[in-house]
Design an enzyme around this catalytic site. Structure first.
Site, PDB file in Angstrom:
ATOM      1  N   ASP A   1       0.869  -1.173   0.000  1.00 53.40           N
ATOM      2  CA  ASP A   1       0.000   0.000   0.000  1.00 53.40           C
ATOM      3  C   ASP A   1       0.907   1.224   0.000  1.00 53.40           C
ATOM      4  O   ASP A   1       2.123   1.115   0.199  1.00 53.40           O
ATOM      5  CB  ASP A   1      -0.916   0.000   1.233  1.00 53.40           C
ATOM      6  CG  ASP A   1      -1.840   1.213   1.291  1.00 53.40           C
ATOM      7  OD1 ASP A   1      -2.308   1.648   0.224  1.00 53.40           O
ATOM      8  OD2 ASP A   1      -2.086   1.737   2.391  1.00 53.40           O
ATOM      9  N   SER A   2       0.309   2.386  -0.171  1.00 52.02           N
ATOM     10  CA  SER A   2       1.085   3.623  -0.143  1.00 52.02           C
ATOM     11  C   SER A   2       1.442   4.039   1.275  1.00 52.02           C
ATOM     12  O   SER A   2       2.313   4.894   1.468  1.00 52.02           O
ATOM     13  CB  SER A   2       0.294   4.751  -0.809  1.00 52.02           C
ATOM     14  OG  SER A   2      -0.922   4.979  -0.124  1.00 52.02           O
TER      15      SER A   2
ATOM     16  N   CYS B   1     -11.096   2.850   0.179  1.00 52.74           N
ATOM     17  CA  CYS B   1      -9.696   3.134   0.491  1.00 52.74           C
ATOM     18  C   CYS B   1      -9.391   2.409   1.796  1.00 52.74           C
ATOM     19  O   CYS B   1     -10.177   2.470   2.747  1.00 52.74           O
ATOM     20  CB  CYS B   1      -9.457   4.636   0.647  1.00 52.74           C
ATOM     21  SG  CYS B   1      -7.827   5.074   1.305  1.00 52.74           S
TER      22      CYS B   1
ATOM     23  N   GLU C   1      -2.929   8.829   8.135  1.00 58.59           N
ATOM     24  CA  GLU C   1      -1.474   8.721   8.256  1.00 58.59           C
ATOM     25  C   GLU C   1      -0.954   9.540   9.434  1.00 58.59           C
ATOM     26  O   GLU C   1       0.059   9.193  10.051  1.00 58.59           O
ATOM     27  CB  GLU C   1      -0.808   9.196   6.963  1.00 58.59           C
ATOM     28  CG  GLU C   1      -1.026   8.284   5.772  1.00 58.59           C
ATOM     29  CD  GLU C   1      -0.243   6.982   5.864  1.00 58.59           C
ATOM     30  OE1 GLU C   1       0.882   6.997   6.390  1.00 58.59           O
ATOM     31  OE2 GLU C   1      -0.758   5.956   5.393  1.00 58.59           O
TER      32      GLU C   1
ATOM     33  N   TYR D   1      -0.998   8.083  -2.953  1.00 62.29           N
ATOM     34  CA  TYR D   1      -1.206   7.661  -4.337  1.00 62.29           C
ATOM     35  C   TYR D   1      -2.447   8.324  -4.936  1.00 62.29           C
ATOM     36  O   TYR D   1      -2.578   8.428  -6.147  1.00 62.29           O
ATOM     37  CB  TYR D   1      -1.402   6.144  -4.410  1.00 62.29           C
ATOM     38  CG  TYR D   1      -0.140   5.308  -4.365  1.00 62.29           C
ATOM     39  CD1 TYR D   1       1.103   5.858  -4.043  1.00 62.29           C
ATOM     40  CD2 TYR D   1      -0.197   3.948  -4.632  1.00 62.29           C
ATOM     41  CE1 TYR D   1       2.243   5.077  -3.991  1.00 62.29           C
ATOM     42  CE2 TYR D   1       0.948   3.155  -4.593  1.00 62.29           C
ATOM     43  CZ  TYR D   1       2.170   3.725  -4.270  1.00 62.29           C
ATOM     44  OH  TYR D   1       3.283   2.938  -4.230  1.00 62.29           O
TER      45      TYR D   1
ATOM     46  N   CYS E   1      -4.511  -1.403  -1.589  1.00 59.48           N
ATOM     47  CA  CYS E   1      -4.661   0.029  -1.840  1.00 59.48           C
ATOM     48  C   CYS E   1      -5.764   0.203  -2.873  1.00 59.48           C
ATOM     49  O   CYS E   1      -5.688  -0.384  -3.964  1.00 59.48           O
ATOM     50  CB  CYS E   1      -3.342   0.596  -2.363  1.00 59.48           C
ATOM     51  SG  CYS E   1      -3.441   2.303  -2.963  1.00 59.48           S
TER      52      CYS E   1
ATOM     53  N   HIS F   1      -7.437   3.018   4.116  1.00 58.70           N
ATOM     54  CA  HIS F   1      -7.259   3.876   5.290  1.00 58.70           C
ATOM     55  C   HIS F   1      -8.583   4.094   6.039  1.00 58.70           C
ATOM     56  O   HIS F   1      -8.583   4.378   7.236  1.00 58.70           O
ATOM     57  CB  HIS F   1      -6.713   5.251   4.886  1.00 58.70           C
ATOM     58  CG  HIS F   1      -5.276   5.266   4.484  1.00 58.70           C
ATOM     59  ND1 HIS F   1      -4.845   4.848   3.244  1.00 58.70           N
ATOM     60  CD2 HIS F   1      -4.163   5.657   5.148  1.00 58.70           C
ATOM     61  CE1 HIS F   1      -3.530   4.992   3.159  1.00 58.70           C
ATOM     62  NE2 HIS F   1      -3.094   5.475   4.313  1.00 58.70           N
TER      63      HIS F   1
END
Length: 270
Positions: free
Chosen positions: A10-11, A186, A154, A42, A73, A188
């Site tokens: 994943d990013s 997503c 993040e 991304y 991702c 996240h």
């Protein structure tokens, strides 16, 4: 039987929500996680750039001798999955197809109203809507880009005042719509799940794609006879392209592992 590890990338920290589910469903499997934190996010990059970055992540994981790769991702799944499948022989899967198939297999009617929230790039690709309509002809899809959520995740901003205000704003298109399901497009976004439930109530099922890909992976490995030994206790290795970030703090809370920092290695995929 196949003792090789499963590769996941994943990013950033979002893919750890997928890894957590895979560890739950497949405790015997060894996992290698790559977070391309140097190139995060991304979601606002071009398709060409995302394909290039995905290729570099895949090639790193192949060098680790993985038996399969999960693109954990949403953006990379929507922008690069079809392209990288043409390049590499080993199995590669993203989060969209397993999630849609699980929804299709679990419903009694195709007349559904499904919301999808994801990054700008994912929504722009229209991949979720295409896959949902292909699988369920009468489904109504409501898309909403939520570009602030991944950067907030993040930073660990998942339950503060800023997060609550952002979720309140992003959930407005789905309120009073008699929604059946909301797909977190997503990886996240599961970190905001409790706040979303506060806004939407209990009548809307929130779909965590990490759980769906983990179920798919378990069935796939069994079908292809690629599982690790039953008595084996799976271990995980973690790699980041940049450690000057909040990944370790957020991921440690997610996995409830205070020793995670000692297990992370910094690597260069360029």
């Amino acid at each position: 039987m196949d003792k090789r590890p499963i590769g996941i990338f994943d990013s950033g920290v979002g893919g750890m929500t997928v890894l957590a589910q895979i560890k739950k469903y497949l405790p015997n499997e060894d996992l290698i996680y790559l977070g391309d934190t140097k190139n995060f996010p991304y979601g606002d990059k071009s398709k060409e750039t995302i394909i290039k970055l995905s290729t570099k992540c895949i090639e790193f994981l192949i060098r680790q001798k993985v038996k399969m790769i999960i693109i954990a991702c949403g953006t990379a799944t929507s922008q690069s999955l079809e392209e990288v499948k043409k390049i590499y022989r080993l199995p590669i899967e993203g989060i969209i197809h397993p999630t849609v198939q699980d929804i299709k297999n679990s419903i009694k009617t195709e007349k559904l109203r499904i919301g999808v929230i994801a990054t700008e790039g994912t929504i722009r690709s229209n991949k979720w809507q295409e896959e949902l309509i292909r699988a369920m002809k009468e489904v109504e899809v409501i898309n909403k880009a939520c570009p602030l959520l991944a950067p907030m995740a993040e930073q660990g901003w998942t339950n503060n005042k800023v997060a609550k205000e952002a979720i309140k704003e992003y959930m407005k298109p789905f309120q009073n719509q008699k929604m059946d399901k909301l797909i977190l497009g997503c990886t996240h976004y599961p970190l905001f799940c409790d706040l979303m439930k506060e806004e939407l109530g209990n009548d809307v099922e929130i779909i965590n794609t990490g759980e769906k890909i983990a179920k798919y992976l378990k069935e796939y490995l069994e079908k292809e006879e690629m599982e690790n030994e039953e008595q084996h206790v799976g271990k995980s290795n973690y790699y980041l392209t940049d450690t000057e970030c909040n990944f370790i703090e957020v991921a440690s809370r997610l996995l409830k592992d205070e020793t995670l920092e000692t297990k992370i290695q910094k690597i260069d995929i360029e």
